[in-house]
Design a protein around this motif. Structure first.
Motif: not given
Length: 447
Positions: A289-297
């Motif tokens: 997703a686009s959270g502060p710890v979402d690193h995949v993108h």
């Protein structure tokens, strides 16, 4: 097992309200994929388009082949046609236990002699003569027919038939099943137990097949416990125990399962894993997703990956993604794919069936699963815009929706045979819905 169709009115109303709160009309990508849309949202593919994109992605990769013993070929796909190496059977054989006879009866029994499977061919029969014969034994020259033991009667040295005898009865002639050079199975056929038996009967010791796609699983998150009950804001890692066996049943070879943190060090480790993995497919959980710890993108962007699917209009599992890394060109890194699964368990299951399954089947050279529909028992609430995947129990006549089908719940799918594909706005009782079999309910791969 008793199905709970979940028709409780209060529960249905609560689900409708929850779906309405999270709903927004997705912007479909006509090309079936694409990058993130502005404002941190995803340009969602339709559910069907996402599956088609995954199939095309796997089909575009040049398939590896190897030659393996029959014992190692189960569940793989033939990379070369299976041709007959000789005639089958390679000689005239008896199809039954009984008597080989020549000419009209009654017949004189040849004393002290039998034709047995695996033995030398017996001496030719004279007209009016009979010899005992076993199933699979070579037929003596000049044999007219084989008479089954239960259809014959002995009287001293004479044999009598108790039914009319037709010329050639119960004899398997040489080449009855195939002739040398005949095509037994085309390339692309799945190696099942029956195929192994056919290959062995035809004289094969090895087969040329497409190997299973290699998969590495990366479980992301700092909140995951590996043992004991949940506590103090920490939850058990439900995905590591589930994903490996599930992907194996989908025909993959799981080469590693690793856990990575959500901190900057975890992001660096994720980048190293994505760019350096020996796998054909990297599966990540969470962080899409686009959270502060979402690193995949950010990691995929840094790795130069091409996003083929970035969000799917499906519930649960909306923020799943599919990316391609590498190039098939000579001297370039081989093509590798990444399937990003959401971190919630049932949402991850949705991602497996939506993206991982069709991708892995195509990489393995297997045909897409046949599509079929089953009428649903009871009304099923739908999302205003997106497809829903709902765990169901299959009866003789219906698909029965199960409760406990929220994104973080596994209770429903653990009791299910399949997931039903529910269109936007839901389905009425009796409406036919597409069914996605779970791999253990449908047989899955043979490993």
């Amino acid at each position: 097992m008793t199905a709970d169709p979940g028709t409780d009115a209060d529960a249905d109303r609560a689900l409708d309200q929850a779906l309405a709160l999270v709903s927004r009309a997705p912007r479909s990508d006509a090309a079936g994929g694409g990058g993130s849309s502005g404002g941190g949202g995803h340009r969602a593919s339709t559910w069907l388009r996402a599956r088609e994109t995954a199939t095309r992605a796997g089909s575009a990769v040049r398939g590896r082949t190897h030659r393996v013993p029959l014992s190692a070929a189960l569940g793989e796909v033939l990379a070369a046609p299976l041709d007959a190496l000789g005639d089958l059977p390679s000689f005239d054989t008896s199809a039954m236990d009984g008597w080989a006879v020549a000419g009209p009866g009654p017949w004189t029994i040849r004393p002290g002699e039998s034709a047995l499977a695996g033995s030398e061919r017996p001496a030719p029969l004279a007209d009016g003569e009979a010899v005992r014969i076993a199933t699979g034994a070579r037929i003596p020259a000049d044999t007219t027919a084989v008479i089954r033991s239960e259809h014959s009667r002995e009287a001293g040295t004479l044999l009598y038939a108790e039914r009319p005898v037709a010329t050639g009865q119960d004899i398997r002639p040489r080449g009855q099943e195939c002739r040398s050079g005949d095509l037994l199975l085309p390339a692309g056929s799945l190696v099942t137990p029956a195929v192994l038996g056919l290959a062995a009967a035809a004289g094969y010791d090895e087969l040329t097949t497409r190997p299973r796609p290699r998969v590495e699983i990366l479980v992301l998150g700092d909140e995951l416990l590996t043992e004991g009950p949940p506590h103090d804001g920490l939850i058990r890692d439900a995905l590591s125990p589930m994903l490996g066996p599930w992907l194996t049943r989908l025909g993959a070879e799981v080469i590693a399962v690793r856990r990575l943190g959500d901190d900057p060090a975890g992001a660096e480790a994720l980048l190293a894993a994505v760019t350096g993995s020996a796998a054909d497919v990297v599966i990540t959980t969470g962080g899409t997703a686009s959270g502060p710890v979402d690193h995949v993108h950010p990691v995929l962007a840094k790795a130069g990956a091409a996003l083929l699917v970035d969000g799917v209009a499906v519930r649960p599992g909306h923020p799943m993604l599919l990316a391609r890394l590498g190039d098939d060109a000579p001297g370039q890194d081989p093509v590798r794919h990444l399937v990003g699964l959401p971190g919630n368990p049932l949402a991850a299951v949705s991602g497996l069936l939506t993206l991982a399954d069709p991708l892995l089947r195509a990489l393995a050279g297997r045909r897409p699963r046949p599509r079929y529909v089953v009428p649903v028992e009871g009304d099923v609430p739908g999302h205003p815009h997106d497809t829903r995947l709902v765990p169901v129990l299959l009866t003789d006549d219906h698909a029965v929706p199960l409760r406990y089908n929220g994104p973080a719940m596994l209770r429903g799918v653990a009791a299910a045979d399949a997931l039903a594909v529910v269109p936007a706005n839901g389905a009425r009782s009796g409406q036919e819905l597409e069914i996605l079999d779970l791999p253990w309910a449908s047989g899955g791969c043979f490993t």
